[in-house]
Design a protein around this motif. Structure first.
Motif, PDB file in Angstrom:
ATOM      1  N   THR A 417      14.381 112.343 105.319  1.00  0.00           N
ATOM      2  CA  THR A 417      13.083 112.940 105.001  1.00  0.00           C
ATOM      3  C   THR A 417      12.616 113.872 106.119  1.00  0.00           C
ATOM      4  OG1 THR A 417      10.916 112.428 104.075  1.00  0.00           O
ATOM      5  CG2 THR A 417      11.586 111.078 105.922  1.00  0.00           C
ATOM      6  N   GLY A 421      13.978 117.157 104.790  1.00  0.00           N
ATOM      7  CA  GLY A 421      13.033 117.260 103.676  1.00  0.00           C
ATOM      8  C   GLY A 421      13.477 116.520 102.423  1.00  0.00           C
ATOM      9  N   SER A 422      14.286 115.503 102.575  1.00  0.00           N
ATOM     10  CA  SER A 422      14.716 114.709 101.424  1.00  0.00           C
ATOM     11  C   SER A 422      13.552 113.854 100.937  1.00  0.00           C
ATOM     12  CB  SER A 422      15.876 113.789 101.829  1.00  0.00           C
ATOM     13  OG  SER A 422      17.007 114.556 102.098  1.00  0.00           O
ATOM     14  N   PRO A 423      13.537 113.475  99.651  1.00  0.00           N
ATOM     15  CA  PRO A 423      14.528 113.806  98.643  1.00  0.00           C
ATOM     16  C   PRO A 423      14.270 115.113  97.902  1.00  0.00           C
ATOM     17  CG  PRO A 423      12.964 112.242  97.728  1.00  0.00           C
ATOM     18  CD  PRO A 423      12.523 112.527  99.148  1.00  0.00           C
ATOM     19  N   GLY A 424      13.129 115.781  98.191  1.00  0.00           N
ATOM     20  CA  GLY A 424      12.836 117.024  97.479  1.00  0.00           C
ATOM     21  C   GLY A 424      13.924 118.066  97.673  1.00  0.00           C
ATOM     22  N   SER A 425      14.421 118.177  98.899  1.00  0.00           N
ATOM     23  CA  SER A 425      15.436 119.188  99.189  1.00  0.00           C
ATOM     24  C   SER A 425      16.739 118.885  98.458  1.00  0.00           C
ATOM     25  CB  SER A 425      15.687 119.253 100.696  1.00  0.00           C
ATOM     26  OG  SER A 425      16.081 117.988 101.181  1.00  0.00           O
ATOM     27  N   VAL A 427      16.982 117.447  95.481  1.00  0.00           N
ATOM     28  CA  VAL A 427      16.780 117.843  94.080  1.00  0.00           C
ATOM     29  C   VAL A 427      16.933 119.361  93.956  1.00  0.00           C
ATOM     30  CG1 VAL A 427      15.116 117.957  92.189  1.00  0.00           C
ATOM     31  CG2 VAL A 427      15.269 115.875  93.592  1.00  0.00           C
ATOM     32  N   ALA A 428      16.257 120.082  94.856  1.00  0.00           N
ATOM     33  CA  ALA A 428      16.326 121.542  94.790  1.00  0.00           C
ATOM     34  C   ALA A 428      17.764 122.025  94.941  1.00  0.00           C
ATOM     35  CB  ALA A 428      15.440 122.142  95.881  1.00  0.00           C
ATOM     36  N   ASP A 435      15.528 128.175  99.066  1.00  0.00           N
ATOM     37  CA  ASP A 435      14.186 128.057  99.657  1.00  0.00           C
ATOM     38  C   ASP A 435      13.356 129.326  99.518  1.00  0.00           C
ATOM     39  OD1 ASP A 435      15.452 129.677 101.431  1.00  0.00           O
ATOM     40  OD2 ASP A 435      15.340 128.300 103.137  1.00  0.00           O
TER      41      ASP A 435
ATOM     42  N   THR B   2       8.698 115.655 105.183  1.00  0.00           N
ATOM     43  CA  THR B   2       8.433 116.441 103.998  1.00  0.00           C
ATOM     44  C   THR B   2       9.089 115.781 102.809  1.00  0.00           C
ATOM     45  OG1 THR B   2      10.397 117.726 104.402  1.00  0.00           O
ATOM     46  CG2 THR B   2       8.359 118.571 105.292  1.00  0.00           C
ATOM     47  N   THR B   3       8.530 116.010 101.668  1.00  0.00           N
ATOM     48  CA  THR B   3       9.144 115.443 100.471  1.00  0.00           C
ATOM     49  C   THR B   3       9.484 116.543  99.479  1.00  0.00           C
ATOM     50  OG1 THR B   3       7.649 113.647 100.824  1.00  0.00           O
ATOM     51  CG2 THR B   3       9.027 113.523  98.914  1.00  0.00           C
TER      52      THR B   3
END
Ligand SMILES: Cc1cc2nc3c(=O)[nH]c(=O)nc-3n(C[C@H](O)[C@H](O)[C@H](O)COP(=O)(O)OP(=O)(O)OC[C@H]3O[C@@H](n4cnc5c(N)ncnc54)[C@H](O)[C@@H]3O)c2cc1C
Ligand code: SF4
Lengths: 637, 187
Positions: A417, A421-425, A427-428, A435, B2-3
């Motif tokens: 995280t 930037g997991s887990p958003g990164s 998924v992207a 980005d 960050t998420t």
């Protein structure tokens, strides 16, 4: 309208500047001793009701990037820095500081604090390790930084007191056995330890008893996973306090709630159930002798000709969005500045006070955090429980400290995280979303493949935080300049920040250790430091990046010589005998542990001295000689 | 810490529900949206309905890209036998990405600049969390048997348990060691 407007001309025994962590503790103790305490808080106090807390929770859920200050409302009258303020430099090198902090140093101070009732302790992570005895004597023992005027033994009692006030959960026997920490005979923490995570258990299984080498000194270091003490409600230990046990502190605004951590895994930026200690819990215990006034930005500490401070000037405002302020003054026998290391220094500089040593604002320290991350061959259950529950502690100690900075090697429970930037990164990335909307898009995975590959990837994430001790350097400093002001006209802090070679060498050794650990784990190493990151630097041909830990220290440094330090061992200004500067700013070395427990211990220790000062001041019929002015420690034999 | 995807912070300001919520779409519409979402996300219809957000997400998509573009995507996917691999064209691909992203994170992502222009969108091409509850209902956490950080807390000590399929492991440092009596600790 803010009650701050009605105080003009009032007189108190003590004024505390800042309703944050240190200030809340000082006010609690002095209030319960019967002193009339006024606490002036620059920010708003919306978080101490359950409705206000839920509002912060919703702001947190909605925020796109869940940085430490994400749940908390912006305030133009008392601005706070954000970790999002530090961005890459214009030409892809270096950094720019876009927010409240002005920065002109070689490297960014990339961390934040919070100016609202409760202060930065609202979004701290909740780790409360003690400093090691050797951390207090780094100059004499290891030849770098600054020594403390006091040692571990002087703080022993106050550490225990701080552990009671905060409500610490941990295993004291293990702390003694693994790190050699001395405790009083038979001491246990108020609560049993927070269970070590599955991630910790995996680490222990692969690494306990294995040896890695310090590439700089060739010193072998045995790896041992050690549970960390937490300021977080766990299971009370019936053996605490000679068998009297301990009652965990519940949530503020919702009685009997939050008495045990339930694993929300969001301690930073906000604990939904308030199982994690926060200073509002201390405020809830204030006696009626303590008056809290919010939306009162202290702009100047006032001083009389005899060198004693007389009170403070502050700006009262109503609406944090469009602040219009009225200037007011209030008087007291003792002023305690507890506004956070950076803000306290800023306030002293703006008041042109306490600085005959020229050390105010200097020696700014943090724990630069170097991240290392990888993928285990199997699922480890990340993103569960508190942000960290264990660490490898043996890199904190020993002769290697002569050669390079030591570090706490913290095992992260929340995957990548912080690192990526997991887990958003994740998924992207799997959807092929880069980005920037202007970059070409990758091929997306969909359906069961997307679901399975994401689960496989995220569930195997591990990360380490190397939290390095930064040595005190006079050039790392907070200054002010009238050209840089905030909305109320107060000077903004200007930071000049850099890492010494001692720290950089430590990072090199740490990076080598991380390689060895990933190898022992059979993990796929994913650490990558990119040259466009704001904190990127090269040392002996290798590139590194680091993050701030939020542990600002050193800006009103403590010492035993008034020529070279700002405060004495009681955190009392050498220049003004009734002015106390309380907080991490007093710490001459930041040590190898998260600093707030030590800060709390120091604050409680200072209360004893303030109480004595006030008692002496109020003792009837004592004719005190007034020949000139002398610091009390000098006046007394 | 960050998420979401690392995007502009300015989008925070618009982290609310879409402007002027249109009337609720008919149930049939929602069912068709869920059907295509099953294909995109790999979660079944029961799980998607269970988030309580299917209808809200459909409204969000329509508000973001307009009814015609959404209908286009839906038809294209239905004609492709609900196989996203067979979707053709940048617009369809990018909208499919966005719908999956929305379900997984509760965040509407920026479209590619070219697609944004081609759709002549009236809204800013920024990422935003579509509602607080959408973060909580994000599917990504379920892919590894987790829970959203800050919600659906699983209870004290649960973080010590193995994830499904992994072995139990002892607490590091157990059993409790003796401690010479000189110092504190012990229970
Ligand atoms: C992300 C993060 C995680 C952290 N995690 C840990 C951890 O796990 N363990 C640990 O030991 N430490 C941790 N810390 C550090 C810890 O939060 C700080 O050491 C601690 O909060 C400092 O306390 P303080 O009272 O000095 O300052 P604060 O808590 O910041 O309080 C200062 C108060 O003064 C007020 N104030 C400021 N200026 C003025 C003014 N001019 N007039 C009136 N009031 C003013 C502020 O609004 C605030 O309420 C963390 C920090 C961060 C940022
Ligand atoms: S893990 Fe959850 S419940 Fe426990 S302290 Fe952190 S946020 Fe609070």
């Amino acid at each position: 309208m803010s009650p701050a407007r009605d105080l003009d001309g009032h007189r108190y025994d003590v004024i505390v500047v800042g309703a944050g962590w240190a200030g809340s503790l000082v006010a609690k103790r002095l209030g319960s001793q019967g002193w009339r305490v006024l606490v002036l808080e620059a920010g708003t106090t919306t978080l101490d009701t359950w409705a206000g807390h839920l509002d912060a929770m919703n702001t947190f859920y909605s925020s796109l990037i869940k940085v430490p200050n994400a749940p908390y409302r912006a305030n133009t009258a008392a601005p706070s820095p954000s970790v999002l303020d530090t961005v890459p430099g214009k030409d892809g090198h270096g950094y720019q500081a876009l927010g409240y902090l002005v920065q002109d140093g070689p490297l960014p101070y990339g961390t934040d604090y919070l100016r609202a009732g409760g202060g930065t302790g609202m979004h701290w992570l909740g780790l409360t390790p003690r400093m090691l005895p050797q951390d207090f004597k780094v100059r004499t023992q290891f030849g770098y930084g600054r020594d403390w005027p006091i040692g571990y033994d002087d703080l022993q009692h106050w550490y225990c007191e701080a552990e009671r006030e905060i409500g610490v959960a941990g295993d004291a026997a293990e702390q003694t056995e693994e790190i050699g920490l001395p405790f009083p005979e038979g001491y246990v923490f108020p609560m049993h330890e927070i269970p070590s995570s599955y991630v910790d258990r995996v680490m222990a299984k692969h690494l306990n008893g294995k040896t890695v080498f310090d590439s700089c000194t060739d010193e072998p270091v045995e790896l041992r996973v050690v549970n960390t003490p937490h300021g977080r409600n766990s299971t009370p230990n019936p053996a605490y306090d000679g068998g009297r046990g301990f009652r965990p502190q519940d949530a503020v605004g919702l009685p009997n709630y939050g008495e045990r951590c339930v694993g929300n895994a969001s301690c930073t930026p906000i604990c939904p159930v308030q199982a994690k200690y926060n200073p509002l819990k201390t405020q809830a215990q204030w006696s009626r002798k303590v008056t809290l006034v919010d939306r009162a930005v202290v702009s100047r500490v006032l001083v009389a000709d005899n060198g004693r401070v007389t009170g403070v000037e502050y700006q009262a405002y109503d609406d944090p969005a469009t602040p219009v302020a009225t200037t007011r003054t209030v008087e007291a026998d003792v002023v305690v500045v507890a506004a956070h290391a950076i803000e306290s220094a800023r306030l002293l500089l703006a008041s042109e006070l306490a600085n005959s040593s020229d050390q105010v604002g200097r020696n700014l320290m943090d724990h630069p955090v170097m991240l290392a991350w990888g993928l285990m061959p199997h699922q480890v259950g990340p993103f569960r429980g508190p942000g960290s529950t264990s660490a490898f502690e043996r890199f904190r100690m020993g002769e290697s400290r002569r050669e390079h900075s030591p570090w706490r090697l913290v095992i992260a429970n929340w995957g990548w995280t912080w690192a990526a930037g997991s887990p958003g990164s994740d998924v992207a990335e799997m959807l092929g979303i880069p980005d920037s909307p202007f970059k070409p898009r990758g091929k997306a995975r969909y359906g069961p493949a997307l679901r399975e590959q994401l689960g496989d990837r995220i569930g195997r994430q591990v990360a380490f935080q190397f939290e390095l001790e930064q040595d005190a350097q006079p050039g790392n400093r907070v200054t002010i300049d009238r050209r840089h002001r905030d909305a109320l006209g107060n000077c903004r802090p200007i930071l000049s920040y850099d890492l010494s070679d001692h720290v950089k060498k430590g990072m090199r050794a740490a990076l080598d250790v991380s390689h060895q650990i990933f190898e022992l784990l059979g993990a796929e190493e994913r650490t990558r430091y990119t040259s466009d990151a704001p904190s990127y630097f090269e040392y002996e041909g290798t590139g590194y990046t680091f993050n701030g830990a939020g542990h600002g220290c050193g800006t009103h440094v403590m010492g035993d010589d008034r020529k070279t330090s700002v405060v004495d061992q009681w955190q009392r200004s050498w220049d003004h005998a009734n002015l106390y500067l309380v907080g991490c700013g007093s710490m001459p070395s930041i040590g190898t542990s998260n600093p707030s427990l030590t800060m709390a211990a120091l604050a409680l220790r200072s209360v004893e001295r303030i109480h004595q000062d006030l008692t002496e001041l109020h003792r009837p019929l004592v004719l005190r000689p007034t020949p000139g002015y002398a610091h009390p420690t000098e006046a007394r034999p | 810490m960050t998420t979401g995807v690392p995007l502009t912070a300015t989008a925070l300001a618009s982290a609310a529900t879409p402007d002027a919520p249109p009337a609720a779409p008919p149930a049939k519409d929602v069912d068709r949206f869920v059907r295509l979402s099953v294909a995109l996300t790999g979660f079944d219809a029961f799980e998607l309905h269970g988030t309580g957000l299917a209808e809200f997400y459909l409204r969000t998509v329509v508000a973001q890209v307009g009814r015609p573009a959404y209908d286009d995507l839906r038809k294209a996917l239905e004609q492709a036998g609900l196989d996203p691999e067979k979707l053709e064209g940048d617009v369809h691909q990018d909208l499919a990405r966005a719908v999956a992203h929305l379900w997984y994170l509760g965040v509407w992502p920026p479209l590619s600049a070219a697609v944004h222009a081609e759709l002549r969108r009236q809204v800013a091409n920024d990422a935003f969390t579509v509602a607080p509850e959408a973060y909580v209902q994000g599917l990504v956490w379920r892919t590894f048997h987790g829970h959203p950080q800050g919600a659906k807390a699983p209870g004290f000590g649960t973080w010590a348990a193995p994830p499904p399929g992994e072995p139990e492991l002892p607490q590091p440092g157990r059993p409790v060691r003796g401690h010479g009596g000189k110092t504190g600790g012990g229970r």
